[in-house]
Design a protein around this motif. Structure first.
Motif, short mmCIF file in Angstrom:
data_model
loop_
_atom_site.label_atom_id
_atom_site.label_comp_id
_atom_site.label_asym_id
_atom_site.label_seq_id
_atom_site.Cartn_x
_atom_site.Cartn_y
_atom_site.Cartn_z
N ALA A 165 0.85 -1.21 0.00
CA ALA A 165 0.00 0.00 0.00
C ALA A 165 0.87 1.24 0.00
N LYS A 166 0.46 2.23 -0.79
CA LYS A 166 1.17 3.51 -0.86
C LYS A 166 0.22 4.62 -0.47
N SER A 167 0.83 5.77 -0.28
CA SER A 167 0.00 6.93 0.11
C SER A 167 -1.01 7.27 -0.98
N SER A 168 -0.65 6.97 -2.22
CA SER A 168 -1.56 7.27 -3.33
C SER A 168 -2.79 6.37 -3.31
N ASP A 169 -2.74 5.26 -2.53
CA ASP A 169 -3.91 4.38 -2.44
C ASP A 169 -4.96 4.92 -1.48
N THR A 170 -4.64 6.01 -0.80
CA THR A 170 -5.62 6.64 0.07
C THR A 170 -6.77 7.19 -0.76
N GLY A 171 -8.02 6.95 -0.33
CA GLY A 171 -9.17 7.48 -1.06
C GLY A 171 -10.46 6.78 -0.65
N GLU A 172 -11.55 7.10 -1.36
CA GLU A 172 -12.87 6.52 -1.10
C GLU A 172 -13.12 5.42 -2.13
N TYR A 173 -13.43 4.24 -1.63
CA TYR A 173 -13.65 3.08 -2.49
C TYR A 173 -15.12 2.70 -2.47
N GLU A 174 -15.57 2.12 -3.60
CA GLU A 174 -16.91 1.55 -3.70
C GLU A 174 -16.86 0.43 -4.74
N CYS A 175 -17.89 -0.45 -4.71
CA CYS A 175 -17.95 -1.50 -5.71
C CYS A 175 -19.36 -1.60 -6.26
N ARG A 176 -19.41 -2.11 -7.52
CA ARG A 176 -20.68 -2.31 -8.20
C ARG A 176 -20.71 -3.74 -8.74
N LYS A 213 21.90 22.57 -8.89
CA LYS A 213 20.59 22.05 -9.27
C LYS A 213 20.31 20.78 -8.47
N LEU A 214 19.13 20.75 -7.80
CA LEU A 214 18.74 19.63 -6.96
C LEU A 214 17.52 18.95 -7.58
N ARG A 215 17.43 17.60 -7.31
CA ARG A 215 16.28 16.81 -7.77
C ARG A 215 15.77 15.98 -6.60
N CYS A 216 14.47 16.13 -6.30
CA CYS A 216 13.84 15.37 -5.22
C CYS A 216 12.78 14.47 -5.85
N GLU A 217 12.80 13.15 -5.52
CA GLU A 217 11.93 12.19 -6.18
C GLU A 217 11.25 11.29 -5.15
N LEU A 218 9.93 11.02 -5.36
CA LEU A 218 9.16 10.03 -4.58
C LEU A 218 8.76 8.93 -5.56
N PRO A 219 9.62 7.93 -5.74
CA PRO A 219 9.42 6.97 -6.83
C PRO A 219 8.15 6.13 -6.71
N GLU A 220 7.67 5.88 -5.52
CA GLU A 220 6.51 5.01 -5.36
C GLU A 220 5.21 5.78 -5.15
N GLU A 221 5.25 7.09 -5.26
CA GLU A 221 4.06 7.90 -5.04
C GLU A 221 3.48 8.37 -6.38
N VAL A 222 2.21 8.73 -6.32
CA VAL A 222 1.48 9.16 -7.52
C VAL A 222 1.07 10.62 -7.33
N PRO A 223 1.29 11.48 -8.35
CA PRO A 223 0.88 12.89 -8.22
C PRO A 223 -0.65 13.00 -8.13
N PRO A 224 -1.14 14.15 -7.67
CA PRO A 224 -0.40 15.40 -7.37
C PRO A 224 0.32 15.34 -6.03
#
Length: 730
Positions: free
Chosen positions: A89-100, A139-150
């Motif tokens: 599970a990742k932070s991007s999996d946070t949300g409201e789920y439903e099924c049909r 020049k700096l680069r910061c990356e969260l490889p397992e996260e999904v934007p925004p």
């Protein structure tokens, strides 16, 4: 037989279809192990369809999983449960789920469930350089490889013994961000790190801080050094030397700038030092700055310098600051505690100072052109100081002011404002003007050469008494103008028109028209008008009175109509009276002449009728005479001259005269022989005749044309009159 089989098959199919009945009781969704999961832990979303059937049979279930309204997983199963497994599970999996659930065309929907994956993965920070110089960028680069934007990235610059400097960068479409940092002067060893944030239902979710990245900073040149000679005890008149220097690895591009406050005094390029010298004055005390620049890097050194005073600033004294022209003025320049100095007295000017005298004392006889600012200067050991300026004002006396009305005319309409102007041709400004109305002060105005006053309260008694004073700072005092008398004009009010005689006027007689006003200043212009299709001016006159009489001679029928008058005066307001109506009628003697002529004509017509009747009676015998008598009236009616059908009203027993607006004039019988030049006037007469054999109601009409002649010397005008008479008239 085949028909029987078909019927049996259809009945069996119908029975089978009727037996396959089901319904959704509910659709449930849940999370395992719980609806709050740590980042990196496994979790599963489970959907369960609770279905009731009338008998056992298998159904195909189409399960659809949605997160925040978007499809994330689909599966087909003949079981009533389905599982959406997320191993990590990742932070991007946070949300409201439903099924049909879709089964054989029927749909079932679950409620929504909120799943929170707590925590975020640790970001990775990289730098493009490990060593930089002041003025360069990293020049700096910061990356969260397992996260999904925004996502939102926060970069931190960490300096020794100071708070970290943060910069925030939101990213809508990618899971990394880049940032450039400028390396400032004084940055030695720098550390950078970063962390990420995501907005969730409960607020913001933050990640751990990334690894720290170390960057070493090199100096292209050292901080400059600023020295002064002498370093201490500097007095006005001393020579001060400034030296500014630096040490650089490469002198190319080095610039040294020397300035005091914001003023640049000197500068050099591609050199290690700068020198600057001045003769010290007290004004040279202050903060000096040496700045060294190369590219975007700048380093400064400051030094305060105090210069002791050699002698105080001189003071200029004036015997008088305000004086009359032709008076004596004495200017004196001095320095406290010091008498030996080179003095000079000057007058300030926009084009430069004007030297009046190289001395500490100046005595002059002034005129108005000497008004201005004066200063003095003192010089010791090459140091010159100037006093504060002194303002000298020289006044010429004001001339006697003139008071006049701005409009030019010494008149004012009652109720209107009156604007006055007071003016002095001579006199040094500022001049104070005072306006008086009688003995009462109305206004004080200070101006250069004139002033105005607006009196908005004008009454009938305000015919005079205005004056003004003018004065300035000259000792001669106040000058007063002559008294100004103003004429107050009362506007015209309530014009009225009358006439004698009133209403009806006989032809040929005179009429007097009287036009008067209730109120108004003289002179008054009276105008008399007759109202037609357009306004006709008949008479106008100017009177020094509130009324006028206009005598109109010899009224004619065409003078019948509506009359009015208009009155005006210098208030320029025209007041119009109510209209009156005048009817011009025939005179009594004219009516008598017409009546006599008509009666004569009627008598002649009656005699002819009687003669004709008697003649017919002699010829008639017996019954034929009766018949002839009874036929008299019709015969007369048929032989008469009929009146045109366009004639107007007919009044029995009365005489109606229609006048075509021509005046009847009497005939001069002494001019009888001159008939050839006379004009002929026809009078149409209608006469009712009697039938001797019938009642008086039987009426006939005859038309008689009579000639009315007039001579060339007669002033009678042609008339056409119709007289309608009663049958009993003789």
């Amino acid at each position: 037989m085949y028909l029987n089989l078909l019927v049996i098959f259809l009945q069996c199919s119908e029975l089978y279809a009727q037996g396959k009945v089901f319904t959704f009781n509910r659709v449930e969704i849940k999370v395992e192990p719980s609806d709050k999961v740590k980042n990196g832990a496994p979790m599963s979303i489970i959907c369960h369809a609770d279905i009731s059937k009338n008998t056992y049979f298998q159904l195909k279930h189409n399960f659809t999983f949605l997160k925040d309204g978007k499809l994330v997983f689909m599966t087909m199963s003949d079981k009533e449960d389905a599982r959406y497994a997320i191993p990590v599970a990742k932070s991007s999996d946070t949300g409201e789920y439903e099924c049909r659930v879709n089964a054989d065309g029927k749909m079932g929907f679950s409620k929504t469930i909120y799943v929170w994956v707590a925590g975020m993965t640790k970001p990775i920070l990289t730098a493009d350089k490990k060593e930089v110089s002041e003025g360069e960028t990293v020049k700096l680069r910061c990356e969260l490889p397992e996260e999904v934007p925004p996502l939102e990235f926060i970069f931190r610059k960490i300096k020794t013994n100071s708070e970290p400097i943060e910069k925030r960068v939101p990213e809508q479409n990618q899971n990394f961000s880049e940032m450039e940092y400028y390396v400032e002067a004084g940055d030695n060893i720098l550390q950078f790190d970063c962390f990420g944030k995501r907005q969730v239902k409960s607020g913001w979710e933050s990640s751990q801080h990334s690894n720290k990245t170390l960057v070493t900073v090199k100096e292209p040149f050292i901080k400059p050094t600023l020295i002064t000679k002498p370093s201490n005890n500097i007095t006005e008149g001393d020579q001060i030397e400034f030296e500014c220097s630096t040490v650089a690895a490469q002198m190319h591009g080095i610039e040294i700038i020397f300035q005091k406050n914001r003023t640049i005094l000197n500068s050099v390029r591609d050199k290690k030092f700068l020198r600057y010298s001045i003769l010290a004055t007290q004004e040279d005390s202050g903060e000096y700055l040496c700045k060294v620049e190369q590219g975007a890097v700048s380093k400064t050194t400051k030094r305060n310098v105090f210069v002791s005073e050699l002698f105080p600033r001189p003071t200029l004294y004036a015997s008088m600051t305000q004086l009359d022209e032709s008076k004596d003025l004495i200017l004196n320049c001095s320095i406290n505690g010091l008498r030996r100095a080179n003095f000079s007295i000057l007058r300030k000017s926009s084009s430069g100072d004007i030297l009046l005298k190289k001395s500490r004392i100046l005595a002059i006889k002034v005129n108005v052109n000497d008004t201005g600012s004066y200063t003095c200067k003192a010089e010791v050991k090459g140091i010159t100081k100037e006093s504060k300026p002194v303002r000298i004002s020289v006044y010429a006396p004001v001339s006697k002011p003139t008071l006049s009305v701005v409009s030019g005319s010494p008149e004012v309409v009652l109720g209107k404002p009156l604007q006055l102007i007071c003016h002095s041709v001579m006199g040094t400004p500022p001049i104070t003007f005072t306006f008086y109305k009688g003995d009462e002060i109305k206004k004080n105005v200070t101006n250069d050469t004139y002033a105005t006053f607006l009196d908005e309260d004008i009454g009938l008694s305000d015919n005079g008494g205005y004056k003004c004073d003018a004065r300035n700072n000259h000792s001669s005092g106040v000058k007063t103008s002559n008294i100004l008398n103003v004429t107050v004009i009362v506007p015209i009010r309530d014009a009225s028109l009358g006439s004698v005689p009133y209403g009806e006027v006989e032809v040929g007689s005179d009429t007097a028209f009287l036009c008067s006003v209730k109120e108004g200043s003289w002179p008054i212009d009276f105008k008399f008008f007759k109202k037609t299709d357009h306004e006709v001016l008949l008479h106008e006159v100017r009177e020094y009175s509130d009324r006028t009489i206009w005598h109109k001679k010899t009224m004619k029928r065409k003078d019948t109509g509506t009359y009015y008058c208009v009155a005006s005066n210098r208030a320029s307001v025209n007041v119009r009276s109510r209209p009156i109506t005048i009817s011009v009628i025939l005179a009594a003697w004219q009516k008598g002449v017409i009546a006599a002529f008509v009666l004569t004509a009627m008598a002649g017509a009656g005699a002819v009728a009687l003669w004709w009747f008697l003649r017919k009676k002699k010829k008639a015998k017996g019954p034929s005479m009766e018949m002839s008598g009874s036929a008299l009236a019709p015969n007369l009616a048929s032989e008469k001259l009929t009146r045109p059908p366009s004639d107007g009203n007919y009044y029995s027993g009365s005489g109606y005269i229609e006048d075509n607006e021509n005046h009847m004039k009497s005939t001069d019988e002494s001019k009888g022989p001159d008939l050839e030049s006379a004009e002929v006037d026809y009078t149409e007469v209608e006469v009712s005749t009697l039938d001797p054999h019938r009642a008086p109601e039987q009426k006939g009409t005859e038309t008689v044309y009579s000639e009315i002649r007039k001579t060339n010397n007669d002033s009678m005008e042609n008339r056409h009159s119709r007289i309608y008479g009663h049958p009993d008239a003789t």
